[in-house]
Design an enzyme around this catalytic site. Structure first.
Site, PDB file in Angstrom:
ATOM      1  N   ASP A 107      45.137  40.190  41.694  1.00 52.14           N
ATOM      2  CA  ASP A 107      44.361  40.372  40.460  1.00 52.14           C
ATOM      3  C   ASP A 107      43.512  39.133  40.213  1.00 52.14           C
ATOM      4  O   ASP A 107      44.033  38.024  40.137  1.00 52.14           O
ATOM      5  CB  ASP A 107      45.313  40.570  39.275  1.00 52.14           C
ATOM      6  CG  ASP A 107      44.541  40.764  37.979  1.00 52.14           C
ATOM      7  OD1 ASP A 107      44.007  41.881  37.797  1.00 52.14           O
ATOM      8  OD2 ASP A 107      44.444  39.819  37.179  1.00 52.14           O
ATOM      9  N   TYR A 137      37.718  33.895  36.247  1.00 55.71           N
ATOM     10  CA  TYR A 137      38.659  32.924  36.800  1.00 55.71           C
ATOM     11  C   TYR A 137      37.972  31.947  37.766  1.00 55.71           C
ATOM     12  O   TYR A 137      38.552  30.915  38.110  1.00 55.71           O
ATOM     13  CB  TYR A 137      39.824  33.621  37.527  1.00 55.71           C
ATOM     14  CG  TYR A 137      40.591  34.626  36.690  1.00 55.71           C
ATOM     15  CD1 TYR A 137      40.479  34.659  35.296  1.00 55.71           C
ATOM     16  CD2 TYR A 137      41.430  35.555  37.290  1.00 55.71           C
ATOM     17  CE1 TYR A 137      41.178  35.588  34.542  1.00 55.71           C
ATOM     18  CE2 TYR A 137      42.135  36.486  36.544  1.00 55.71           C
ATOM     19  CZ  TYR A 137      41.994  36.500  35.163  1.00 55.71           C
ATOM     20  OH  TYR A 137      42.688  37.429  34.431  1.00 55.71           O
ATOM     21  N   LYS A 149      37.466  41.799  37.600  1.00 51.68           N
ATOM     22  CA  LYS A 149      37.059  42.244  36.254  1.00 51.68           C
ATOM     23  C   LYS A 149      35.654  41.772  35.920  1.00 51.68           C
ATOM     24  O   LYS A 149      35.239  40.683  36.324  1.00 51.68           O
ATOM     25  CB  LYS A 149      38.041  41.711  35.200  1.00 51.68           C
ATOM     26  CG  LYS A 149      39.486  41.986  35.527  1.00 51.68           C
ATOM     27  CD  LYS A 149      40.439  41.510  34.458  1.00 51.68           C
ATOM     28  CE  LYS A 149      41.841  41.348  35.024  1.00 51.68           C
ATOM     29  NZ  LYS A 149      42.081  40.051  35.681  1.00 51.68           N
ATOM     30  N   HIS A 169      36.795  43.540  31.236  1.00 48.99           N
ATOM     31  CA  HIS A 169      37.814  42.526  30.934  1.00 48.99           C
ATOM     32  C   HIS A 169      38.262  42.576  29.468  1.00 48.99           C
ATOM     33  O   HIS A 169      39.442  42.406  29.163  1.00 48.99           O
ATOM     34  CB  HIS A 169      37.259  41.134  31.280  1.00 48.99           C
ATOM     35  CG  HIS A 169      38.288  40.107  31.576  1.00 48.99           C
ATOM     36  ND1 HIS A 169      38.118  39.116  32.504  1.00 48.99           N
ATOM     37  CD2 HIS A 169      39.534  39.904  31.069  1.00 48.99           C
ATOM     38  CE1 HIS A 169      39.198  38.347  32.549  1.00 48.99           C
ATOM     39  NE2 HIS A 169      40.065  38.811  31.688  1.00 48.99           N
TER      40      HIS A 169
END
Ligand code: NAP
Length: 298
Positions: free
Chosen positions: A45, A50, A75, A108
């Site tokens: 994931d 990120y 996402k 997200h």
């Protein structure tokens, strides 16, 4: 041995367990390779936010695990919402990850930029773009994250079918029964993030007592509690020994009494502070801005 769930909408088989990779506390290339090669992780994931999709590309290549054996989830960040921009963002994410399809692509957050006049319209355009990406074979499964009942209800008006996945915070201190019931009624699979509440539940006396009695760690018991409820679970660690520990959750189970005791721990505690998300969306922070911060485990 890894277990799977089959999604109602797309009939795609998704591993019930995988590796989270969010940026707080850093990123470890060796840990990701270890998870894929040695510890039977088949789901990763990540998210544009990120800032590690390019790093994951290197880890995926180095692991030598065939593409089709890794279920890759990423996402879309709200600044990319909108029909054309969603498509562009998806292709950019695939390029960063070095793949020609995504297994799962999620919105997200339901929140949009505050400058947007009509957030409902933007969410609708975004969702239509996701459906078209799926219809074109670029994404296998499309879904959402952090959506509450009213956001999902809004989607049901225009979605060709309900989103297959809602990725939400889920651990013994955060067990949103009403939202889960709504999702179940509409065939929406829950994917739980922060299964360890970012470490905040690991000293809980009830959890610790069960863990010591069954001969497992508090982290394993917490993960097992999620899995036993059919919730896809994605604990994150950058440490090899914890990556292995977190994956050893298959050849044993919690009895009903222990499940009930863990169910009783819910206190609506959020490890992720929803009230600051709007400000984070509106502030032009770079992706991966937290990669070098250390998480306070408290
Ligand atoms: N959709 C969303 O909005 C959203 C939000 C948050 C998270 N997520 C996803 O969910 C994943 C998991 O959530 P999370 O990373 O926030 O929190 P988490 O998995 O609940 O907890 C991770 C923390 O626990 C520590 N830890 C891991 N295994 C441990 C063990 N066996 N014993 C003791 N400590 C342990 C980790 O430290 P070390 O790394 O030092 O081991 C890290 O500090 C994320 O990585 C991300 O992929 C999604």
């Amino acid at each position: 041995m890894q277990e799977f769930v089959v999604l109602q909408s797309e009939k795609v088989k998704v591993p019930l367990f995988g590796l989270g990779t969010s940026h707080a506390g850093g990123y470890s290339h060796d840990a990701v390779v270890h998870a894929l090669r040695e510890c039977d992780y088949h789901l990763i994931d990540t998210a544009r936010r990120y800032g590690n999709e390019e790093k994951l590309r290197v880890a995926l290549q180095e692991s030598g695990v065939p593409r089709e054996e890794v279920f890759l989830t990423t996402k879309l960040w709200p600044t990319d919402y909108g029909f054309q921009s969603t498509r562009r963002a998806c292709i950019a994410a695939m390029n960063r990850l070095g793949v020609d399809y995504l297994d799962m692509y999620l919105m997200h957050w339901p929140e949009c930029l505050s400058s947007v006049d009509d957030p409902s319209r933007v969410r609708e355009d975004t969702w239509r773009a996701l459906e078209s990406l799926r219809d074109d074979g670029l994404v296998r499964v499309v879904g959402v994250s952090n959506f509450l009942e009213h956001h999902l209800e809004e989607m049901l008006d225009y979605a060709s079918h309900p989103p297959s996945i809602n990725q939400i915070e889920f651990h013994p201190y955060q067990n949103p029964i009403k939202l889960r019931k709504f999702c179940k009624e509409h065939g929406i699979q829950i994917m739980g993030f922060c299964p360890l509440a970012k470490g905040k539940i690991l000293n809980d006396p009830v959890l610790r007592e069960i863990a010591s009695r069954v001969g497992k760690s508090p982290a394993q018991v917490s993960i097992r509690w999620s899995l036993q409820q059919g919730v896809i679970t994605i604990p994150k660690s950058v440490r090899k020994e914890r990556i292995l520990e977190n994956s050893q959750v298959w050849d044993w189970e919690l009895n009903e009494k222990d499940m009930d005791a863990l169910n009783g721990l819910d206190r609506d505690y959020h490890a992720v502070n929803r009230s600051v998300i709007q400000a984070k969306i509106d502030t032009a922070l770079p992706d991966g801005y937290k990669l070098n911060t250390k998480l306070n485990m408290g």
